[in-house]
Scaffold this motif. Structure first.
Motif, PDB file in Angstrom:
ATOM      1  N   LEU A 286      43.308 -25.253 -81.778  1.00 58.78           N
ATOM      2  CA  LEU A 286      42.606 -26.412 -82.327  1.00 58.78           C
ATOM      3  C   LEU A 286      42.879 -27.664 -81.496  1.00 58.78           C
ATOM      4  O   LEU A 286      41.957 -28.404 -81.135  1.00 58.78           O
ATOM      5  CB  LEU A 286      43.036 -26.616 -83.784  1.00 58.78           C
ATOM      6  N   GLN A 287      44.146 -27.895 -81.172  1.00 61.96           N
ATOM      7  CA  GLN A 287      44.500 -29.077 -80.384  1.00 61.96           C
ATOM      8  C   GLN A 287      43.855 -29.056 -79.003  1.00 61.96           C
ATOM      9  O   GLN A 287      43.334 -30.074 -78.529  1.00 61.96           O
ATOM     10  CB  GLN A 287      46.021 -29.185 -80.242  1.00 61.96           C
ATOM     11  N   THR A 288      43.868 -27.900 -78.363  1.00 59.08           N
ATOM     12  CA  THR A 288      43.273 -27.774 -77.026  1.00 59.08           C
ATOM     13  C   THR A 288      41.790 -28.101 -77.056  1.00 59.08           C
ATOM     14  O   THR A 288      41.268 -28.835 -76.201  1.00 59.08           O
ATOM     15  CB  THR A 288      43.480 -26.342 -76.480  1.00 59.08           C
ATOM     16  N   ASN A 289      41.090 -27.566 -78.063  1.00 57.80           N
ATOM     17  CA  ASN A 289      39.642 -27.794 -78.158  1.00 57.80           C
ATOM     18  C   ASN A 289      39.319 -29.222 -78.555  1.00 57.80           C
ATOM     19  O   ASN A 289      38.329 -29.793 -78.080  1.00 57.80           O
ATOM     20  CB  ASN A 289      39.028 -26.802 -79.151  1.00 57.80           C
ATOM     21  N   VAL A 290      40.135 -29.819 -79.424  1.00 56.59           N
ATOM     22  CA  VAL A 290      39.934 -31.224 -79.792  1.00 56.59           C
ATOM     23  C   VAL A 290      40.110 -32.113 -78.562  1.00 56.59           C
ATOM     24  O   VAL A 290      39.295 -33.003 -78.281  1.00 56.59           O
ATOM     25  CB  VAL A 290      40.920 -31.642 -80.910  1.00 56.59           C
ATOM     26  N   ASP A 291      41.173 -31.864 -77.817  1.00 60.96           N
ATOM     27  CA  ASP A 291      41.459 -32.674 -76.627  1.00 60.96           C
ATOM     28  C   ASP A 291      40.339 -32.556 -75.592  1.00 60.96           C
ATOM     29  O   ASP A 291      39.906 -33.553 -75.003  1.00 60.96           O
ATOM     30  CB  ASP A 291      42.792 -32.222 -76.024  1.00 60.96           C
ATOM     31  N   ALA A 292      39.865 -31.327 -75.365  1.00 64.90           N
ATOM     32  CA  ALA A 292      38.796 -31.107 -74.379  1.00 64.90           C
ATOM     33  C   ALA A 292      37.512 -31.810 -74.795  1.00 64.90           C
ATOM     34  O   ALA A 292      36.826 -32.431 -73.965  1.00 64.90           O
ATOM     35  CB  ALA A 292      38.548 -29.609 -74.213  1.00 64.90           C
ATOM     36  N   LEU A 293      37.182 -31.738 -76.090  1.00 67.29           N
ATOM     37  CA  LEU A 293      35.947 -32.364 -76.565  1.00 67.29           C
ATOM     38  C   LEU A 293      36.044 -33.890 -76.499  1.00 67.29           C
ATOM     39  O   LEU A 293      35.087 -34.567 -76.094  1.00 67.29           O
ATOM     40  CB  LEU A 293      35.637 -31.904 -77.990  1.00 67.29           C
TER      41      LEU A 293
ATOM     42  N   THR B  43      38.454 -35.970 -90.144  1.00 67.08           N
ATOM     43  CA  THR B  43      38.226 -36.763 -88.942  1.00 67.08           C
ATOM     44  C   THR B  43      39.502 -36.761 -88.094  1.00 67.08           C
ATOM     45  O   THR B  43      40.598 -36.951 -88.611  1.00 67.08           O
ATOM     46  CB  THR B  43      37.876 -38.214 -89.318  1.00 67.08           C
ATOM     47  N   VAL B  44      39.361 -36.516 -86.782  1.00 70.93           N
ATOM     48  CA  VAL B  44      40.509 -36.521 -85.858  1.00 70.93           C
ATOM     49  C   VAL B  44      40.189 -37.451 -84.695  1.00 70.93           C
ATOM     50  O   VAL B  44      39.156 -37.297 -84.038  1.00 70.93           O
ATOM     51  CB  VAL B  44      40.822 -35.101 -85.332  1.00 70.93           C
ATOM     52  N   ARG B  45      41.083 -38.413 -84.457  1.00 73.38           N
ATOM     53  CA  ARG B  45      40.867 -39.390 -83.374  1.00 73.38           C
ATOM     54  C   ARG B  45      41.704 -39.089 -82.146  1.00 73.38           C
ATOM     55  O   ARG B  45      41.443 -39.593 -81.071  1.00 73.38           O
ATOM     56  CB  ARG B  45      41.165 -40.798 -83.893  1.00 73.38           C
ATOM     57  N   ASP B  46      42.728 -38.248 -82.311  1.00 75.20           N
ATOM     58  CA  ASP B  46      43.591 -37.866 -81.200  1.00 75.20           C
ATOM     59  C   ASP B  46      44.178 -36.494 -81.513  1.00 75.20           C
ATOM     60  O   ASP B  46      44.564 -36.229 -82.657  1.00 75.20           O
ATOM     61  CB  ASP B  46      44.716 -38.897 -81.013  1.00 75.20           C
ATOM     62  N   ALA B  47      44.258 -35.634 -80.487  1.00 74.65           N
ATOM     63  CA  ALA B  47      44.760 -34.269 -80.711  1.00 74.65           C
ATOM     64  C   ALA B  47      46.168 -34.273 -81.290  1.00 74.65           C
ATOM     65  O   ALA B  47      46.535 -33.374 -82.066  1.00 74.65           O
ATOM     66  CB  ALA B  47      44.719 -33.475 -79.410  1.00 74.65           C
ATOM     67  N   SER B  48      46.945 -35.293 -80.943  1.00 71.71           N
ATOM     68  CA  SER B  48      48.327 -35.354 -81.451  1.00 71.71           C
ATOM     69  C   SER B  48      48.373 -35.558 -82.959  1.00 71.71           C
ATOM     70  O   SER B  48      49.382 -35.242 -83.605  1.00 71.71           O
ATOM     71  CB  SER B  48      49.101 -36.473 -80.748  1.00 71.71           C
TER      72      SER B  48
END
Length: 431
Positions: free
Chosen positions: A253-260, A294-299
């Motif tokens: 999930l984090q990897t895909n959020v960061d890439a997007l 809602t996610v604004r940063d992968a962290s």
């Protein structure tokens, strides 16, 4: 009440509106040719977000509720579209069985059912309501807040046909999204039209499949109009095997959020957009605004609290979430009485029949508005339904803006038709 659009009067949305209005004959011909090759969903609704620099669909519902939020002025359009849809499928249709959701205590939902019953009655059909709820053993009549009533009866299976006592329909219309799967009573029906088809239910359907189809449609439409398809297309990624309750699959999930987020930042830089990018993580199947954050940063995903994890772990009918779509967040810059709003467009067959604004006073411009506390305001005109007016400046005419919404909604509906063709278990070849 005419919504107050606070979108800036310059920028890409008005350029897009201008281009769409100038290209109306080309666009309508393009849609007409598409519908010669593809079958539109029987009915649908599309949630749209207008960021001022971008206008895109964020959800497409193939079992739309909320028909009670359409104004009386919109109903003749819905009746005409219902007539056209039924004539294509079963011209000699006499009886229509409407199958609602099982939750019989939600009065707003039941008012939606009553409105659908009224639309198809006026289209020339005998309409009765049959429930999939196994606990319903005899007919029940429910009084609605608006003074109307609905009568819901238990479904009966006789051989390979489904109906009610003394009621044998040729057409069965589902307003139940089958989140929990297909009940046996609806399987292997003989000589009855089941609309939408069973594979349109959330037990099969994936939002990622829909938006993959939409991405293709947006690219072709962008080429048709000579524009960047990103202006009408939310970017997305997909991640499977996530378990929020146990905290597994979070690396994916984090990897895909960061890439997007990286892709969105590049587009923002290209267009000189100073807003902070965000993504919406939501269950890849499901509805009712459940399983959304809602996610604004992968962290941020490292710090999810128990309440958020519980909210994301389960959706409608207690179905666990394992697959999620990570979708580009599209701001909404529209307001009604200073409350954040987003348009929802309703269609039957290939026709736009109306819509409303979903309004939420307690939500921000970057949050999901399909949540408890939302209200609805019609997509209103000052003088009844009007046609677009090509001579007007972009942003100055409410009908022009609504025509633009209708074009975007129909693009999503076309994507849904591709999606249903691709997932049809009876199709000999996939599109």
């Amino acid at each position: 009440m005419v919504p107050h659009l606070v979108t800036a009067l310059t920028g890409p949305i008005n350029e897009l509106e201008q281009r769409v209005l100038e290209s109306t004959p080309v666009i309508e011909r393009w849609f007409r040719l598409e519908w010669m090759e593809h079958t539109p969903p029987f009915y649908s609704s599309v949630d749209i977000r207008n960021a001022g620099f971008k206008l895109a669909p964020v959800d497409t519902n193939l079992f739309p509720g909320g028909w009670n939020n359409l104004t009386p002025e919109m109903l003749p359009l819905a009746v005409q579209a219902a007539m056209a849809a039924i004539e294509k499928i079963c011209p000699e249709a006499k009886n229509l069985l409407l199958v609602p959701e099982n939750h019989t205590r939600n009065m707003f939902y039941l008012m939606n059912v009553a409105q659908l019953q009224k639309i198809f009655y006026q289209a020339g059909l005998n309409v009765r309501l049959g429930s999939l709820n196994p606990e319903l053993k005899s007919p029940v009549t429910i009084d609605l807040p608006n003074g109307e009533q609905v009568r819901i009866e238990p479904l009966l299976r006789q051989g390979r046909r489904v109906g009610l006592k003394h009621f044998d329909p040729c057409t069965v219309l589902l307003n139940n999204d089958l989140s929990a799967g297909v009940p046996g009573i609806l399987e292997d029906l003989h000589e009855q039209y089941l609309l939408p088809p069973l594979h349109a239910g959330w037990h099969v359907r994936k939002k990622s499949q829909h938006f993959a189809a939409y991405e293709g449609v947006a690219k072709r439409f962008g080429k048709l109009l000579g524009m960047d398809p990103w202006l009408i297309n939310p970017l997305f990624n997909h991640c499977g095997q996530v378990n929020f309750a146990e905290g597994t699959g979070m690396e994916c999930l984090q990897t895909n959020v960061d890439a997007l987020l990286g892709k969105i930042k590049k587009k923002f830089k290209e267009y000189g957009i100073r807003e902070k990018p965000f993504v919406i993580v939501k269950a890849d199947n499901g509805t009712y605004g459940m399983g959304v954050m809602t996610v604004r940063d992968a962290s941020d995903l490292n710090e999810l609290n128990r309440k958020t994890k519980n909210k994301m772990a389960v959706i409608k009918d207690g179905q666990p979430v394992s697959d999620v779509i990570i979708q580009e967040g599209v701001l909404t810059h529209e307001r009604i009485n200073d409350a954040v709003a987003e348009p929802v467009v309703y269609m039957m067959d290939r026709y736009v029949v109306g819509g409303f604004y979903r309004v939420h006073a307690d939500r921000g411009v970057d949050e999901n508005l399909n949540a408890p506390g939302s209200s609805f305001a019609p997509l209103a005109f000052e003088k009844g339904a009007q046609q677009p007016q090509p001579g007007h400046k972009p942003g100055a005419s409410v009908p022009n803006r609504f025509y633009l919404y209708g074009v975007i909604a129909r693009l999503a509906m076309l994507a849904a038709s591709y999606e249903l063709e691709a997932t049809d278990p009876l199709a000999e070849e996939f599109v």
